[in-house]
Design an enzyme around this catalytic site. Structure first.
Site, PDB file in Angstrom:
ATOM      1  CG  HIS A 400      -6.469   7.062  -3.838  1.00  0.00           C
ATOM      2  ND1 HIS A 400      -7.769   6.314  -3.800  1.00  0.00           N
ATOM      3  CD2 HIS A 400      -5.662   6.052  -4.177  1.00  0.00           C
ATOM      4  CE1 HIS A 400      -7.594   5.078  -4.199  1.00  0.00           C
ATOM      5  NE2 HIS A 400      -6.193   4.904  -4.374  1.00  0.00           N
ATOM      6  CB  CYS A 419      -3.225   3.571  -4.338  1.00  0.00           C
ATOM      7  SG  CYS A 419      -2.165   4.054  -5.796  1.00  0.00           S
TER       8      CYS A 419
END
Length: 519
Positions: A400, A419
């Site tokens: 992301h 992440c």
């Protein structure tokens, strides 16, 4: 007397050569002795230990394989010597007096040269095979041995060594249990199977020399590491040499592993150890390279393979329970403006209704399950940035964007909760598209509050009826591999070393050293 010995030796060699030529042509329906009738007197002239019979050789080889079949190539070999008459090595080149033309000697050369791959040549019985070949060529049998036994030994050991060699170079030398320690998520890998072993035997049958060359790993990264290992070994024994040699030893083994998920021509590799991502399009011969931020040592990014199916623009962030307990609650107790400043809303898990965070006694949930959901508003300031790339995985991690651009200036970028944050999220979105599409690219830009560049895109941004793009499903998924390599090849084709941030190299190095210590 010496003249008679030499005459008998030449006659026996004639029989041996005729035998190995006949081996290639014999059929199952003619399993009789391969010594020609015209030379039958040799059975009386010489010791019976020198009599040669193809069926006896096959039975001996099958007995070796039946004793302890443990590898995929064992079953492939057993099937071959049970169902087919042909031998791979027992031909006229085996007894030739010109070593340069001998396939067996060529195989032994490749086995002895395995040190170029960081592997100890003692892994293969090269010396034993050479000794048996010399006995065959000199017609000097050891006491209690027969020519059938000697030929069976050579045929079996050369073929088994060949299959072991090609399988291990193709899929790795370490067994599955030694590749990962218990704390590492395992990326599914391919393994040598009967189908591959049979194909390798077909290659050996068709063209042995080409088969040896084809077995060599050929990726640019692997070739670079081989060249580097040769240079490092020439430095002599120092701490610096050990550091680089150990890094190369471990990562050459990693480079031999093959992902179970096919890469295709367009794929993505996020190298956690290097804090770098490469989006590779082999058809266009292009690499999009960017910095990434990965999980901290405490919150390691899992290693995995998956498929990127779609991208979501301006995502909301549903904060994981672990972050609520370990970070948000302690921070809120010090700063009651936390939820407001970070544009976070709190919802009751039972009713689904929004609740005032100031009305909750957060302290009692610090060490256990929190009956509330915390959601961060999308767009400006959202921790996921303006775009997220989702892919199936059991760890709830994604690639992301991020508003925290400062982290990309750090050398060590292990700062996330697991992440992977992308330095060039917009460029990555464009890479995932099947082909360039100016209008679609501008719709992505508009959603991310970036000015469009095409004329059609500019018209969209000025339209009062324009509906902002919220998500986009890819026409074809893109394979993704989140891996760990402490030596890698950068986009400018240079070999790069990086630190072992998660300490994964040590167990792998121990396994490689154990392998290389085998007698």
């Amino acid at each position: 007397m010496e003249e008679l010995y030499m005459r008998n030796r030449r006659l026996l060699w004639g029989a041996v050569i005729l035998f190995v030529v006949c081996l290639a042509a014999c059929k199952k329906e003619k399993p009789q002795s391969l010594i020609p009738d015209s030379l039958a007197f040799l059975q009386e002239l010489f010791n019976p230990a020198y009599q040669i019979d193809a069926d006896s050789i096959r039975l001996m080889i099958r007995s070796y394989l039946n004793e302890n079949p443990v590898t995929p190539w064992d079953s492939a070999l057993l099937a071959h010597y049970r169902e087919k008459d042909e031998f791979f090595w027992l031909n006229d080149s085996l007894v030739s007096d010109k070593p340069a033309t001998q396939v067996a000697d060529s195989m032994l050369f490749w086995l002895g040269d395995i040190s170029r791959h960081g592997i100890n040549p003692n892994l293969y019985p090269v010396d034993g095979i050479r000794e048996r070949l010399q006995q065959i060529r000199s017609l000097k049998l050891q006491e209690g041995k027969t020519m059938n036994r000697l030929l069976a030994d050579v045929e079996y050991q050369l073929t088994a060594a060949y299959l072991s060699y090609v399988c291990q170079l193709k899929f790795g030398f370490l067994p599955s249990g030694r590749r990962w320690n218990d704390s590492i998520n395992r990326i599914p890998l391919k393994h040598c199977d009967v189908t591959f072993a049979n194909a390798a035997l077909d290659s050996l049958r068709a063209n042995p020399i080409a088969a040896f060359h084809r077995a060599q790993p050929s990726s640019p990264l692997y070739r670079k590491m081989q060249e580097e290992l040769e240079r490092v070994n020439a430095w002599g024994k120092t701490d610096t040499t050990d550091y680089y040699r150990n890094r190369l030893l471990v990562n050459m083994e990693r480079a031999r592993w093959q992902y179970a998920l096919e890469k295709g021509k367009k794929y993505v590799v996020a190298n956690v150890a290097a804090f770098m991502l490469q989006a590779i399009n082999e058809e266009m011969d292009s690499i999009l390279e960017m910095r990434i931020c990965v999980g901290s040592v405490k919150n390691k990014t899992p290693l995995l393979s998956s498929r990127i199916y779609y991208m979501e623009l301006n995502p909301y962030w549903n904060v994981p329970q672990s972050i609520i307990r370990k970070e948000i609650i302690p921070t809120y107790r010090r700063d009651t403006t936390y939820f407001t400043r970070n544009r976070m809303k709190v919802y009751d898990n039972k009713t689904g209704l929004q609740v005032d965070p100031h009305s909750i006694r957060w302290a009692k949930y610090a060490g256990k399950g929190v009956p509330y959901t915390v959601k961060q508003d999308n767009k400006t300031g959202n921790s996921l940035g303006r775009i997220i790339f989702r892919f199936p995985n059991p760890h709830s991690v994604y690639l992301h964007d991020t508003p925290s651009r400062w982290a990309f200036t750090l050398k060590k970028r292990a700062v996330s909760h697991g992440c992977v944050r992308l330095q060039k999220a917009l460029d990555f979105a464009f890479f995932l598209l099947k082909e360039p599409d100016e209008l679609l690219e501008d719709r992505i830009r508009i959603a991310m509050d970036i000015k469009p560049v095409s004329e059609e895109g500019k018209k969209l941004s000025n339209s009062a009826t324009y509906s902002e793009l919220k998500h986009y499903s890819l026409e074809k998924y893109i394979p993704l591999f989140i891996d760990y390599q402490t030596v890698y090849l950068s986009a400018d084709n240079n070999l790069r070393y990086c630190e072992d941030i998660y300490k994964y190299d040590s167990s792998l190095l121990e396994a490689m050293n154990d392998l290389n210590l085998k007698p």
